[in-house]
Design a protein around this motif. Sequence first.
Motif, PDB file in Angstrom:
ATOM      1  N   ASP A   1       0.855  -0.895  -0.034  1.00 19.31           N
ATOM      2  CA  ASP A   1      -0.128   0.189   0.027  1.00 19.31           C
ATOM      3  C   ASP A   1       0.817   1.211   0.075  1.00 19.31           C
ATOM      4  O   ASP A   1       0.399   2.197   0.392  1.00 19.31           O
ATOM      5  CB  ASP A   1      -1.094  -0.024   1.047  1.00 19.31           C
ATOM      6  N   ASN A   2       2.100   1.259  -0.571  1.00 21.12           N
ATOM      7  CA  ASN A   2       3.016   2.291  -0.715  1.00 21.12           C
ATOM      8  C   ASN A   2       3.242   3.083   0.851  1.00 21.12           C
ATOM      9  O   ASN A   2       3.586   4.098   0.852  1.00 21.12           O
ATOM     10  CB  ASN A   2       2.508   3.481  -1.669  1.00 21.12           C
ATOM     11  N   LYS A   3       3.199   1.926   1.644  1.00 21.57           N
ATOM     12  CA  LYS A   3       3.352   2.459   3.084  1.00 21.57           C
ATOM     13  C   LYS A   3       4.489   1.584   3.735  1.00 21.57           C
ATOM     14  O   LYS A   3       5.242   2.230   4.387  1.00 21.57           O
ATOM     15  CB  LYS A   3       2.332   2.438   3.985  1.00 21.57           C
TER      16      LYS A   3
ATOM     17  N   SER B   1      11.254  -0.605   5.627  1.00 21.27           N
ATOM     18  CA  SER B   1      11.052   0.773   5.873  1.00 21.27           C
ATOM     19  C   SER B   1       9.541   0.795   5.929  1.00 21.27           C
ATOM     20  O   SER B   1       8.763   0.003   5.210  1.00 21.27           O
ATOM     21  CB  SER B   1      11.736   1.732   5.178  1.00 21.27           C
ATOM     22  N   ALA B   2       9.083   1.821   6.805  1.00 19.73           N
ATOM     23  CA  ALA B   2       7.744   2.475   6.830  1.00 19.73           C
ATOM     24  C   ALA B   2       7.417   3.694   6.895  1.00 19.73           C
ATOM     25  O   ALA B   2       8.364   4.405   7.582  1.00 19.73           O
ATOM     26  CB  ALA B   2       6.694   1.567   8.014  1.00 19.73           C
ATOM     27  N   LEU B   3       6.598   4.292   6.169  1.00 19.24           N
ATOM     28  CA  LEU B   3       6.197   5.859   6.106  1.00 19.24           C
ATOM     29  C   LEU B   3       5.181   5.786   7.363  1.00 19.24           C
ATOM     30  O   LEU B   3       3.844   5.654   7.279  1.00 19.24           O
ATOM     31  CB  LEU B   3       5.619   6.007   5.057  1.00 19.24           C
ATOM     32  N   ILE B   4       5.572   6.025   8.439  1.00 22.87           N
ATOM     33  CA  ILE B   4       4.671   6.321   9.736  1.00 22.87           C
ATOM     34  C   ILE B   4       3.663   7.372   9.701  1.00 22.87           C
ATOM     35  O   ILE B   4       2.690   7.215  10.085  1.00 22.87           O
ATOM     36  CB  ILE B   4       5.605   6.512  10.955  1.00 22.87           C
TER      37      ILE B   4
ATOM     38  N   LYS C   1       9.843   8.559   8.300  1.00 23.57           N
ATOM     39  CA  LYS C   1      10.113   7.099   7.922  1.00 23.57           C
ATOM     40  C   LYS C   1      10.966   6.586   8.986  1.00 23.57           C
ATOM     41  O   LYS C   1      12.000   7.230   9.285  1.00 23.57           O
ATOM     42  CB  LYS C   1      10.803   7.282   6.707  1.00 23.57           C
ATOM     43  N   VAL C   2      10.632   4.956   8.997  1.00 20.29           N
ATOM     44  CA  VAL C   2      11.791   4.509   9.852  1.00 20.29           C
ATOM     45  C   VAL C   2      12.104   3.484   9.080  1.00 20.29           C
ATOM     46  O   VAL C   2      11.686   2.875   8.002  1.00 20.29           O
ATOM     47  CB  VAL C   2      10.991   3.890  11.204  1.00 20.29           C
ATOM     48  N   ARG C   3      13.196   3.029   9.303  1.00 21.95           N
ATOM     49  CA  ARG C   3      14.116   2.087   8.412  1.00 21.95           C
ATOM     50  C   ARG C   3      15.064   1.132   9.432  1.00 21.95           C
ATOM     51  O   ARG C   3      15.648   1.458  10.269  1.00 21.95           O
ATOM     52  CB  ARG C   3      14.854   2.764   7.562  1.00 21.95           C
ATOM     53  N   ALA C   4      15.111  -0.267   9.039  1.00 22.77           N
ATOM     54  CA  ALA C   4      16.090  -0.997   9.426  1.00 22.77           C
ATOM     55  C   ALA C   4      16.690  -1.867   8.368  1.00 22.77           C
ATOM     56  O   ALA C   4      16.082  -2.237   7.501  1.00 22.77           O
ATOM     57  CB  ALA C   4      15.395  -1.894  10.490  1.00 22.77           C
ATOM     58  N   GLY C   5      17.798  -2.240   8.557  1.00 20.97           N
ATOM     59  CA  GLY C   5      18.829  -3.215   7.600  1.00 20.97           C
ATOM     60  C   GLY C   5      19.508  -4.046   8.208  1.00 20.97           C
ATOM     61  O   GLY C   5      20.113  -3.694   8.952  1.00 20.97           O
TER      62      GLY C   5
END
Length: 119
Positions: free
Chosen positions: A15-17, A47-50, A64-68
Amino acid sequence: MRVNSLYALAQFDYDNKIFLDATARNDWSSTLPPANNSYFYPSVSASALINEFFDAPEVINQIKVRAGWAQVGNGTTPYQLNTTYGPQAPWGTIPSVGESGSLKNPQLKPEAVGTTEFG
């Protein structure tokens, strides 16, 4: 020195999120012994667009939060498996060649390093 590689990338989104990226790579290096010349290194990031899940103040247009996580591999330089000969101090006026003083490891394995990041 010769390195052959295969690489794959997959990207998904919901959902582009929410987003997920994954990679996979395998290398085969001529500088490593046949039993250890193949090495695999994967990676994954999410990643997620909070701000898409709730109403943020107008001054904030994106949160945005991101983990890698990733693992990388590496072979070695040529001539690390067998004893080599190279120039030595001359014997009088006669040039000479001698055996390297380094001990070689015939079971040498590829380098592998992992990393994790958040943001």
